[in-house]
Design an enzyme around this catalytic site. Sequence first.
Site, PDB file in Angstrom:
ATOM      1  N   ARG A  24      -4.533 -10.265   3.173  1.00  0.00           N
ATOM      2  CA  ARG A  24      -4.536 -10.259   1.716  1.00  0.00           C
ATOM      3  C   ARG A  24      -3.126  -9.865   1.311  1.00  0.00           C
ATOM      4  O   ARG A  24      -2.637  -8.809   1.680  1.00  0.00           O
ATOM      5  CB  ARG A  24      -5.566  -9.246   1.188  1.00  0.00           C
ATOM      6  N   LYS A  35       0.822  -1.214   0.000  1.00  0.00           N
ATOM      7  CA  LYS A  35       0.000   0.000   0.000  1.00  0.00           C
ATOM      8  C   LYS A  35       0.856   1.264   0.000  1.00  0.00           C
ATOM      9  O   LYS A  35       1.984   1.285   0.485  1.00  0.00           O
ATOM     10  CB  LYS A  35      -0.939   0.009   1.206  1.00  0.00           C
TER      11      LYS A  35
END
Length: 149
Positions: free
Chosen positions: A126, A91
């Site tokens: 994830r 991210k």
Amino acid sequence: ASGTGYVLMHTRGAPQDMQKAPQYTDVVAEVEAFLLDRSAALKAAGVPAEKIIWDTGIGFGKTVEHNLKLIAAHPRFRAQGYRVLAGVSRKSFIGKILGLERPEERLTGTLAVQAYLTLRGCDILRVHDVKEMAQVLKMLAVLEEQNEK
């Protein structure tokens, strides 16, 4: 009707504008209230609580600070009795903290955040880098096992 799990994710805004100055008074309380409200609606619609999985939506309509507060509050979300999923792999908040522009450069930071979440009770991660995360989880399991002896 299929009996599968339901991932309930918090987000604010649409993909094209969600990162433009997201604001919260108390990001943790607001995300928790959203997840509790939507979980109640799911249960009222017949979804068993054990099939509901919470995702705080890290990176979706949140600043670096918001993301860090949500990660720190992970045990609070877990304490509500739902399984919790975290999707932090590569991210942009990791890149901003470490000064890494390209997502493929963010493996070390990603593994650090995922290990931290795992130690704080995260149920589902994830990930992009399955092999590397599997190695981290194996090491954590061995260390935990040793700690219990």
